[in-house]
Scaffold this motif. Structure first.
Motif, PDB file in Angstrom:
ATOM      1  N   VAL A 122     -19.676 -10.380 -28.911  1.00 19.40           N
ATOM      2  CA  VAL A 122     -21.079  -9.964 -29.097  1.00 19.40           C
ATOM      3  C   VAL A 122     -21.798 -11.061 -29.857  1.00 19.40           C
ATOM      4  N   LYS A 123     -22.886 -11.532 -29.275  1.00 20.10           N
ATOM      5  CA  LYS A 123     -23.698 -12.548 -29.906  1.00 20.10           C
ATOM      6  C   LYS A 123     -25.157 -12.098 -29.901  1.00 20.10           C
ATOM      7  N   TRP A 124     -25.876 -12.593 -30.909  1.00 16.94           N
ATOM      8  CA  TRP A 124     -27.304 -12.285 -30.946  1.00 16.94           C
ATOM      9  C   TRP A 124     -28.045 -13.357 -30.158  1.00 16.94           C
ATOM     10  N   LYS A 169     -28.949 -14.790 -37.413  1.00  9.00           N
ATOM     11  CA  LYS A 169     -28.940 -13.348 -37.657  1.00  9.00           C
ATOM     12  C   LYS A 169     -27.989 -12.999 -38.792  1.00  9.00           C
ATOM     13  N   ASP A 172     -28.567  -1.677 -27.184  1.00  7.11           N
ATOM     14  CA  ASP A 172     -29.853  -2.357 -27.075  1.00  7.11           C
ATOM     15  C   ASP A 172     -30.464  -2.240 -25.690  1.00  7.11           C
ATOM     16  N   ARG A 182     -28.475  -7.923 -28.643  1.00  6.14           N
ATOM     17  CA  ARG A 182     -27.078  -8.354 -28.705  1.00  6.14           C
ATOM     18  C   ARG A 182     -26.552  -8.603 -27.277  1.00  6.14           C
ATOM     19  N   ASP A 214     -35.245  -9.919 -29.438  1.00  6.46           N
ATOM     20  CA  ASP A 214     -33.837 -10.170 -29.791  1.00  6.46           C
ATOM     21  C   ASP A 214     -32.977  -9.012 -29.317  1.00  6.46           C
ATOM     22  N   THR A 234     -27.017 -16.108 -33.212  1.00  6.52           N
ATOM     23  CA  THR A 234     -26.020 -15.325 -33.959  1.00  6.52           C
ATOM     24  C   THR A 234     -25.907 -15.806 -35.393  1.00  6.52           C
ATOM     25  N   HIS A 236     -25.846  -5.339 -24.863  1.00  7.58           N
ATOM     26  CA  HIS A 236     -25.066  -4.354 -25.647  1.00  7.58           C
ATOM     27  C   HIS A 236     -25.606  -2.959 -25.361  1.00  7.58           C
TER      28      HIS A 236
END
Length: 872
Positions: free
Chosen positions: A57-59, A86, A25, A49, A47, A83, A22
């Motif tokens: 978008v996933k963590w 989170k 990040d 994204r 961690d 995700t 992302h």
């Protein structure tokens, strides 16, 4: 491929790692690559994204380690989809933040306690406990913020245990608690406590609400209710409710008892108050009631009589208001209060009767009664005031009281009013003059009281009584007492002066006698003869000083002769003119013919001289005139009572000598003291001149009339009794001893004289003189001894020389004892007083002769030869 969305065929391995990070990040992820390039070979876990092919978008939790691959270092990355975890963490964090916000912003104090101590608190807790930081609370015991005792009567520790056990056994508890702030002040709190378990541990959650203001409001409300109840009870107010549709009135218990009934005795459905109102009052009540019902009056309020159970009419004060209307706005019901005012009405009636009675008293009173406002303007005046000062009511009301008081008294009167006004003195008494409308000045004694309303002075009330006559009599009495005291003072001074003169004469008699004897023994050409003669001259001058003192007392030795006052003035007027100032004109105005008077020319000349000197000094070296006049006047008792002498002569005809000057005049005080010895208005004066005038006039049985005014001069008129024809023939007519025939000289023996005197020097001198004159002597030291010697040696004694003033027995008492022993005893009185003064002590029988001290040898010889003949 599941995480990125790319298949292997789509060339996943050829994609750069940044493609999946992302944008927000990437900087953080690049930091880990930079660290690796710089030689940091440690494993990394972080961690970020992850963006898949379709943009989802996933963590991702990324684990990165360095390995050797085909002989070269390579990065091994393990990515885990976190995700869901989170999202659960974010939800938990959001929830915690909401609860934290609620915890911190709560309006009540919230505490978390493990029992012995606080482990958490919110901001409100800091506020109500008066602390600045949580450290002031957290870690402290709840008992640190509790006083010794609690509302339940237990101490704080015991009470806390009680409530905590109740929470553990029965669930949440709410109770009232006394808390203590950090500064020591106390406040009331409502506390809610519940038990909870966190991570397997037991805790107590407490919510504390400050209810101090609520308690104050509740207390104020209770006090207000109590005051209202007390007001109704204290004010004896009863409640009533009236149904206007049916006319039925409902009374409260107090109202019922007020009218003499028991609460359950009346049936409100059949009783109407209207029937119980006094017939004479119903019209008044109806008028007020209709005024309220029509909206003209905001309240219904009236006083009227109502019948009680026993038939007595009671006065009621009722007040009420419409509290219910129908849809058309017509009044349906009234509610109000009523109060028994019978006693007040009776008091008002008594007050009215009392006011009527006292109003009549004031209107018919002889004394003046008036009131003024605080400024002094008259607001009321009774008829007596009008009668006394001759002004009408219209002329008095509104005028200031000072307008009726003479100018010279206004300042003092204003001071009385001012002091009473400022200091709130209840009443004052003072005396002042009032000027009536016709100009007459009358004196009044007045008592003034403050008129007060609610502690404020609203005016003055005065009662005044005419004291003009009393004041005049008081002034006359005061003047009489003043004259009496003045006369007593003069008499005391005269007694003192006479005593001094008597003792002085005795000593002079010794001095002159011994000098005379010494002179007889000297040869004519002796060198000391002039010295003795000078001493005799000085002693005789001293005798003249004694004579002046006796002149003041009025007991001096006079040589009265028939005297024409005009001839005395006209014989030698030059000395008179020399006695006056050169700035003055002396005018003599003599009456044509004057009756003769009995007087001593020298003494009267001295009197005239002293009056002229006094008149001359009064002009203070200014141009002026002195008029000396004579005349004849017939005087009655009233005129003679104005004399400055205590003793006033009998009414009759008098010859007067009058001296009038144009000098400064005298005020009242100076006039009163004019004839006092040693009083003078001049610093060089001795004050004996006018005292001599008084003494000489007294010795001549006259009177002195004084008239003087400041700035207008002085007139002194001296009155001498005119001689009668019977008195003209003989000088001895006024109380003088009758001449005794001379005694034939006896050739057979020497005569014997008894000398009685308390002064040894006088006795010795008399013995020496008598021996030289050929007489034998016997001596005695006082009157008592002289009487005893005379009784024992009666046949030897031919004559007694008796001193007038002696201790134990004075000359008068001794004389009467000698006469009682031998009625024809020959006695010569020796005294420094005048012969006339001496003879006043012997109204029935006179001594055979009088010798005036100091006498000389020739005086003594003459009396002895006249009474006894020669000594041999």
């Amino acid at each position: 491929t599941e995480l990125t969305g790319y298949s292997k065929e789509e060339g996943l391995a050829s994609q750069a790692i940044e493609t999946f990070v992302h944008p927000d990040d990437r900087a953080m992820v690049n930091q880990y690559h930079i660290r690796r390039q710089q030689g940091d070979n440690a494993p990394f876990l972080y961690d970020f994204r992850f963006v898949s092919k379709d943009g989802t978008v996933k963590w991702v939790e990324m684990s990165s380690a360095l390995i050797m691959w085909e002989g070269r270092p390579a990065g091994l990355c393990l990515a885990t989809d976190i995700t869901k975890r989170k999202r659960a963490d974010d939800a938990l964090r959001s929830s915690e933040e909401r609860f934290r916000t609620l915890f911190e912003t709560a309006n009540d104090a919230i505490f978390l306690s493990d029992g012995p101590k606080f482990i958490e608190c919110n901001a409100k807790a800091l506020q109500i406990f008066g602390c600045k930081e949580k450290i002031d609370i957290v870690g402290h015991s709840p008992m640190d913020f509790s006083p010794e005792k609690q509302p339940d009567g237990l101490n704080s520790a015991e009470s806390a245990v009680k409530y905590l056990n109740a929470v553990l056994n029965s669930g949440p508890q709410i109770f009232y608690w006394k808390h203590c702030r950090k500064d020591g002040s106390l406040f009331d709190a409502e506390v809610s406590i519940n038990a909870l378990t966190l991570n397997g541990d037991a805790y107590f959650l407490g919510i504390v609400r400050d209810i101090t203001e609520r308690k104050q409001v509740e207390m104020a409300l209770r006090e207000s209710e109590q005051r209202l109840g007390l007001a109704l009870e204290g004010g004896a107010l009863g409640l009533w409710d009236w149904d206007l549709k049916t006319g039925v009135g409902v009374w409260g218990d107090r109202t019922t008892r007020m009218m003499g009934y028991e609460p359950n005795e009346l049936d409100p459905h059949i009783r109407t108050w209207k029937r119980e109102v006094h017939p004479d009052d119903w019209e008044k009540v109806s008028e007020v009631l209709n005024g309220h019902l029509s909206g003209r009056l905001p309240f219904y309020e009236a006083e009227y009589r109502m019948r009680s159970k026993c038939g007595e009419w009671k006065w009621i004060h009722a007040r009420g208001k419409v509290v219910e209307y129908d849809k058309e706005g017509n009044p349906q019901r009234m509610t109000g209060t009523m109060r028994d005012v019978t006693e007040r009405k009776k008091a008002e009636e008594e007050l009215r009767k009392s006011e009527e009675k006292y109003r009549r008293l004031i209107e018919n009173a002889y004394d003046i009664v008036y009131t003024t406002d605080p400024g002094g303007c008259l607001t009321f005046a009774n008829p007596a005031c009008v009668q006394h000062i001759r002004y009408s009511q219209e002329e008095l009301i509104g005028r200031h009281y000072l307008e009726f008081i003479p100018e010279e008294y206004r300042k003092d009167i204003s001071r009385f009013y001012g002091r009473q006004f400022v200091k709130k003195i209840p009443d004052t008494y003072y005396e002042f003059p009032f000027v009536t409308k016709n100009g007459e000045t009358r004196w009044y004694g007045q008592k003034t009281q403050l008129l007060m309303e609610k502690g404020i002075i609203v005016g003055f009330q005065s009662i005044a009584r005419d004291i003009t006559d009393r004041k005049r009599l008081g002034e006359e009495k005061l003047e009489t007492e003043r004259k009496l005291l003045h006369v007593q003072k003069l008499e005391s001074l005269a007694t003192m002066a006479g005593g001094i003169a008597h003792d002085f004469n005795n000593q002079l008699a010794v001095v002159l006698g011994n000098l005379e004897l010494a002179l007889m023994d000297l040869a004519p050409d002796s060198r000391v003869k002039p010295n003795i003669q000078n001493a005799i001259k000085a002693a005789k001058q001293s005798a003249e000083l004694s004579h002046q003192i006796q002149t003041y007392t009025g007991a001096t030795y006079y040589n009265p002769v028939d005297l024409d006052l005009n001839k005395l003035l006209n014989t030698n007027p030059i000395p008179l003119k020399l006695r006056t100032s050169k700035h003055l004109t002396l005018n003599l105005e003599s009456h044509n013919t004057l009756p003769l008077i009995k007087g001593d020319p020298d003494q009267i000349q001295c009197l005239i001289t002293n009056i002229l000197v006094n008149a001359s000094e009064a002009t203070e070296d200014k141009v002026g005139e002195i008029r000396l006049s004579t005349g004849v006047i017939d005087c009655d008792e009233t005129y003679l009572s104005r004399s400055c002498l205590k003793e006033t002569p009998n009414p009759g005809r008098f010859v007067f000598l009058e001296v009038t000057d144009t000098g400064c005049g005298m005020d009242a005080e100076t006039q009163r003291r004019l004839f006092d010895p040693f009083f003078s208005t001049k610093f060089w004066g001795r004050g004996l001149g006018m005292a001599k005038v008084l003494g000489i006039t007294k010795g001549h049985h006259g009177a002195i009339i004084l008239e003087s005014e400041v700035g207008k001069g002085t007139t002194i008129r001296v009155l001498f009794p005119a001689s009668r024809e019977a008195q003209i023939e003989s000088v001895q007519a006024i109380g003088v001893v009758e001449p005794q025939p001379a005694v034939p000289v006896s050739p057979t023996r020497r005569k014997t004289v008894l000398v009685v005197d308390d002064e040894a020097g006088v006795r010795d001198l008399a013995v020496t003189r008598l021996d030289l004159l050929g007489y034998d002597t016997i001596v005695a030291g006082d009157g008592e001894e002289g009487v005893n010697v005379f009784r024992e040696r009666l046949n030897e004694i031919d004559l007694v020389m008796l001193d007038f003033k002696m201790p134990k027995m004075n000359g008068v008492e001794a004389f009467w004892e000698l006469i009682r022993i031998k009625p024809d005893a020959k006695v010569i009185l020796c005294s420094g007083y005048t012969e006339e003064a001496v003879m006043q002590s012997f109204p029935e029988q006179h001594p055979a002769g009088v010798l005036h001290k100091p006498y000389n040898m020739e005086d003594l010889k003459g009396e002895l030869v006249r009474l006894l003949g020669t000594g041999d």
